[in-house]
Every structure is written in structure tokens, then in C-alpha cells.
Write an enzyme that holds these catalytic residues in place. Structure first.
Site, PDB file in Angstrom:
ATOM      1  N   GLY A   8       0.827  -1.204   0.000  1.00 44.16           N
ATOM      2  CA  GLY A   8       0.000   0.000   0.000  1.00 44.16           C
ATOM      3  C   GLY A   8       0.855   1.246   0.000  1.00 44.16           C
ATOM      4  O   GLY A   8       2.051   1.192  -0.265  1.00 44.16           O
ATOM      5  N   LYS A   9       0.217   2.343   0.293  1.00 45.66           N
ATOM      6  CA  LYS A   9       0.908   3.633   0.256  1.00 45.66           C
ATOM      7  C   LYS A   9       2.121   3.668   1.174  1.00 45.66           C
ATOM      8  O   LYS A   9       3.103   4.347   0.896  1.00 45.66           O
ATOM      9  CB  LYS A   9      -0.054   4.751   0.657  1.00 45.66           C
ATOM     10  CG  LYS A   9      -1.177   4.944  -0.338  1.00 45.66           C
ATOM     11  CD  LYS A   9      -2.191   5.940   0.197  1.00 45.66           C
ATOM     12  CE  LYS A   9      -3.470   5.930  -0.622  1.00 45.66           C
ATOM     13  NZ  LYS A   9      -4.222   4.663  -0.441  1.00 45.66           N
ATOM     14  N   ARG A  10       2.045   2.938   2.252  1.00 47.94           N
ATOM     15  CA  ARG A  10       3.140   2.960   3.212  1.00 47.94           C
ATOM     16  C   ARG A  10       4.438   2.386   2.653  1.00 47.94           C
ATOM     17  O   ARG A  10       5.499   2.552   3.231  1.00 47.94           O
ATOM     18  CB  ARG A  10       2.752   2.184   4.474  1.00 47.94           C
ATOM     19  CG  ARG A  10       1.929   3.018   5.420  1.00 47.94           C
ATOM     20  CD  ARG A  10       1.004   2.179   6.283  1.00 47.94           C
ATOM     21  NE  ARG A  10      -0.086   2.987   6.831  1.00 47.94           N
ATOM     22  CZ  ARG A  10      -1.168   3.336   6.154  1.00 47.94           C
ATOM     23  NH1 ARG A  10      -1.302   2.952   4.897  1.00 47.94           N
ATOM     24  NH2 ARG A  10      -2.099   4.069   6.696  1.00 47.94           N
TER      25      ARG A  10
END
Length: 492
Positions: free
Chosen positions: A248-250
Site C-alpha cells: 500500500g501507500k506505506r
RNA sequence: GCCCCCAUCGUCUAGUCUGGUCUAGGACACAGGCCUUUCAAGCCUGGUACAUGGGUUCAAAUCCCGUUGGGGGCACCA
């Protein structure tokens, strides 16, 4: 029956590589089955709407060659394909369920809902709606008042659905929440919209991430309430980051657009993604496939069940392999934007620069993992360099004086060449090394470090040719000055 | 906490359905070597895996159950 699958992103962000892998599977399945891929936009969350997301989604899909047959900007007779343009349908369907006694209006406040869930969590139960409005008489919550519409899920029994890959999966109905179908802003939730649209758009197979498995029984309950037949579900495993968590974005640069900017080729990324969670099997040990081969060999039944970690190492290797098999002219066209972006060459390329660029391509082709790698590899050709310290010009077992002599002889040799080309200089330079009693590597190393300002560079003579005679001689001169200065100060 | 899914080298995987041919194959990465003007590319070699316990069977990576581990989900988000 014609296979109809869909990709239904919501414009709340940019498509990331995990979701795109699922699109790759959908695309491959559709192409192979001679079916249709539908692109539907699920923009029912107004609070998270990102203005340019739609354009980025389109661009990302197009860049990767994931074309769709129907949907956004491509009418196939089942439109509109943007959910915010279908609101009346969802409202009508929700009311229909109320009329059938299978849904109800609920005006519980968000605060109360949170309290209820919190209390259940504290008791170790699955947090869900307590059904306070479920038992109210019809009309007790007026249609004019602010409210949501919830599905009346039976408390008894189990809900089972079939997954093509995993077989039957069952859930206790008592653990299925009375899902909100229509929000208080009169927009549908995902649950309602997806069921209505998949049904009305004739979707036959739903291929999606397995993070959707736990909410599938809600979907099944809705199908039953409407009296419709659910599609065939194919839940594919998630793509994990290097830390083993859902990508994901992380995890940083995971949007398709970033892969493009980092210099990955769409064909390579596509190939890599297709092999993430799927393999042709049957002893086939090929790794590099054309799209056509992938379409022919793809088999949904062979999709793996366990999640796959996204490996940049392998992607880098594959991208390099694709770059190596490119036609030089084609590679040049791909490289130019990267040089331009880095400010190394003007966007309007002067014609006299073209021969230099063409010269560089074969020099870097087998050294690139990404297109962007060309920048550090060739920047010395386009801009002034920072001279390395004196030590860099004195190879092992040599003195500064010997290096100076080598540089001066090289200058003499290079100034005398009729043509300043790699072919012309290689022979004489090897001769020179011999005359000086040096190994080729020693002499070439000095010249490389002086002219490129780097200890690692593309092949030397091509690099010199690209830099040009005048600047090559000037840099050699500067290196000599560095050496002289260091001798004077007694450093070497 | 509850529910669900998953389980072969560090990573992606073949093999699992249709037990024996698996002293478990390939790729990436890693290590060593060759080639070589550096770096790559290429070639050769090497190490590393069937999570665990119990069954079933003449025989289990392959079938069954438990355990452990990992992941995911439990919104008026999708």
C-alpha cells in the site's frame, strides 16, 4: 456465455501495483476467453474524492496496455459506467427492498453506533450494529428524515458462496452485519452499488483481491434479497510489500505512475505482474513472455492461493532483460525523455546532438536496469564534471610522475588522430600502454577517471568519442593540474 | 477479541488435484570462478526449502486432523 469481467476502481487515489496486478489477471482472462473487460468507476465516496485520480487511472491503464472494451469513455450499452451517474437506480433498488421487508430505515447516530461497537469489542464480540431500528415498525423512521437504509440479514443459518479457486466458503449469518446500503447523503455504499451494477452489467466473473472474501457473504445476502444469481467469484491473493504486509501507500513508490517515472518498461512490468501469483506450470520454465504468449498460456485455475511479496530485484532484472532486447532506435526514443527530465539535454533536441545520443545507446544498453539509470551513467557527456582527487589518477604500483607522463602521451596521441572515434583510438591507445610499460587497465583507468569523473563508466573509447576531442583534452589537462598540485603539496 | 484465507529455497515459483519417476526443478538475489579497460552483459560452479505434531498407506512435499506461523477482514471506505 461471453465472459464479462470488470475493474472497478474508486477515484480516491492513484492505482497502485497491487490492484493493478489484479487488473492484469482480469485483462488476461478476458482476452484469453474472448470476453469483455469493463472499466467502471465507483465514485460513491464523496469525502475521499481525488480530482485528478480519474485521469491518472486512465493513463496508468493505457500506459500498461490494459485496454478495456466497455466502460469509461467506451459505451457498450450497459452504461452509464460511473456510479455517481446511476444514483437513481440504487435509490430505487433500496426502496424496493424496503417494500419487500428485506431492508429498513435506520436513524441511529454515528456516535451511538460507535458506542455500541465499542461495548461489543469490550465484551470480545465481533463489533456490529445492534439492530435497534430493525425492530421498529414501518414508517417509524420517516423517509423525509435523515437516515440510512440497512439490509435485514437473517440471524439464523449460514451463508455460503463458491470460490472458483478455494471451493465453498461459509460464514455464520449471526456474524454478518446489517449492512448499510444507502448512506444518509443518499449515495449507495459499495455493497449495494457493486451488486446492482455487476448484475445489470452482466458481469459473469468477479476476479478481485482476497481481502474481499470476508465481505462477500454480505454481497450474497443482497443477491438473495434481490433474487439474482451471483457471479462466479475468483479471489486472488494479495501482493505484499517487503515487510510481508499488504502492499500500500506505506511502501513508498507503488503507484503505476511512479514505476513509469523510475524508468520501468510497461511490457516488463506487465510480464512481471502476470507472474506474481501465477505461473504457466507444466514444466514451463520460461520467464520472459510476450503478451500474446501470456494470453495463450494464462489459466485462472492456476492462480496461486498464497500472497506474493513484490520483488524489486526480480523486476529490475526483468526490466534490464527487456531493455537489452530492444531495438537501439526504440531504446533511444525511450531514453530521451529521461535525459530531458534530468536537464541534461533540451527538449527540442538539436540535430547535431543526435549522433552523440545514437552513439551512447549501444554503450549503455546492457548496463541499464531502468531507463533512469542512463542519467548517472552518461551525465558526464552533457555537463561539466567535478575532478576526482589526485589518488584517482594514480593506479596501484604507479607514481604521480608516471601518471602525468601517461596523461601527456595520451593527449599527444588523441590530438593527432585524424578521426576522433572509438575505433580510431583503441589500437593506438593499446600501443601506447605497451610503450609506457603499463597494463591497458592502468592507462585506461587514468583516462577514464580524468574524462568521466567516475571510476565506473560505459566503455572508455565510446565515452571519449561522446565527450568529444576538445573536452576530452581539457579534462586530461585538468587532471594533470590536479596531479601537479598534489606533488607540490607533497600529498602523493 | 471474533471471523476468514494461506503455508516448498531469502524472494517469485514448478511439483500437490490424478501419492512412488523429487537424494525436490527453474528464476531473481547471494558467493566463487571465467571473460574483461571499469561497470555491466554472458558463461560455469556453489549454498539455501517441502513450518510442526499426529494419522492413512507398502510408500506422503503430495491425502486427513491438530498445532504453530503469516496474511486479511470486522465503517454512513472501497
Amino acid at each position: 456465455m461471453t465472459v464479462r469481467v470488470r475493474f472497478a476502481p474508486s477515484p480516491t487515489g492513484y492505482p497502485h501495483i497491487g490492484n493493478i496486478r489484479t487488473v492484469v489477471f482480469n485483462w488476461l482472462f478476458a482476452r484469453q476467453q474472448n470476453g469483455k473487460l469493463i472499466l467502471r468507476i465507483e465514485d460513491t465516496d464523496r469525502s475521499r474524492y481525488v480530482a485528478d485520480a480519474l485521469k491518472v487511472i486512465e493513463d496508468s491503464l493505457s500506459w500498461l496496455g490494459l485496454d478495456w472494451d466497455e466502460g469509461l469513455k467506451r459505451d457498450g450499452g450497459y452504461g452509464p459506467y460511473v456510479q455517481s451517474q446511476r444514483l437513481h437506480i440504487y435509490r430505487e433498488k433500496a426502496e424496493e427492498l424496503i417494500a419487500k421487508g428485506l431492508a429498513y430505515r435506520c436513524n441511529c447516530s454515528p456516535d451511538r453506533l460507535e458506542e455500541v461497537r465499542e461495548a461489543m469489542r469490550a465484551r470480545g464480540e465481533t463489533p456490529m450494529y445492534d439492530g435497534r431500528c430493525r425492530i421498529k415498525a414501518a414508517g417509524e423512521v420517516p423517509a423525509e428524515e435523515l437516515h440510512v437504509i440497512r439490509l435485514k440479514v437473517p440471524h439464523e443459518g449460514t451463508t455460503t458462496f463458491h470460490d472458483l479457486l478455494r471451493g465453498d466458503i461459509s460464514f455464520e449469518n449471526a456474524l454478518i452485519d446489517d449492512q448499510v446500503l444507502l448512506k444518509s447523503d443518499r449515495y449507495p455504499t459499495y455493497h449495494l452499488a457493486v451488486v446492482v451494477d455487476d448484475h445489470m452489467m452482466g458481469i459473469t466473473h468477479v476476479l478481485r483481491g482476497d481481502d474481499w472474501i470476508p465481505s462477500t457473504p454480505k454481497r450474497i445476502q443482497l443477491y438473495q434479497a434481490f433474487g439474482w444469481t451471483p457471479p462466479i467469484y475468483i479471489h486472488v491473493p494479495l501482493v505484499l510489500g517487503p515487510d510481508g504486509k499488504k502492499l500500500g501507500k506505506r511502501h513508498g513508490a507503488t503507484s503505476v505512475d511512479e514505476f513509469r517515472r523510475q524508468g520501468y518498461l510497461p511490457d516488463a512490468l506487465f510480464n512481471f505482474l502476470a507472474l506474481l501469483g501465477w505461473a504457466p506450470g507444466e514444466g514451463d520454465e520460461q520467464e520472459i513472455f510476450t503478451r500474446q504468449e501470456l494470453i495463450e498460456k494464462f489459466n485462472v485455475h492456476r492462480i496461486n492461493l498464497s500472497p506474493a511479496v513484490f520483488s524489486y530485484d526480480k523486476l529490475d532484472w526483468m526490466n534490464g532483460a527487456y531493455i537489452r532486447q530492444m531495438d537501439p532506435q526504440e531504446l533511444l526514443d525511450c531514453l530521451i525523455p529521461f535525459w530531458v527530465d534530468a536537464g541534461l539535454i533540451p527538449s527540442e533536441i538539436p540535430t547535431e546532438l543526435l549522433p552523440t545520443l545514437r552513439l551512447l545507446v549501444p554503450l549503455v544498453q546492457e548496463r541499464l536496469k531502468t531507463l533512469r539509470d542512463v542519467i548517472p551513467l552518461t551525465d558526464f557527456v552533457f555537463q561539466e564534471i567535478k575532478m576526482l582527487p589526485a589518488e584517482a589518477f594514480v593506479p596501484k604500483k604507479m607514481t604521480a610522475e608516471e601518471s602525468i607522463r601517461a596523461i601527456r602521451e595520451t593527449q599527444r596521441l588523441l590530438s593527432g588522430l585524424v578521426q576522433f572515434t572509438a575505433e580510431e583510438m583503441e589500437g593506438p591507445m593499446r600501443e601506447l600502454a605497451k610503450e609506457l610499460g603499463l597494463k591497458a587497465g592502468q592507462l585506461f583507468g587514468i583516462v577514464r577517471n580524468a574524462v568521466t569523473g567516475k571510476e565506473v563508466s560505459p566503455p572508455l573509447f565510446g565515452s571519449l568519442q561522446a565527450v568529444g576531442r576538445e573536452r576530452t583534452l581539457r579534462r586530461l589537462e585538468q587532471a594533470e593540474q590536479v596531479l601537479l598540485a598534489s606533488i607540490e603539496s607533497g600529498e602523493v
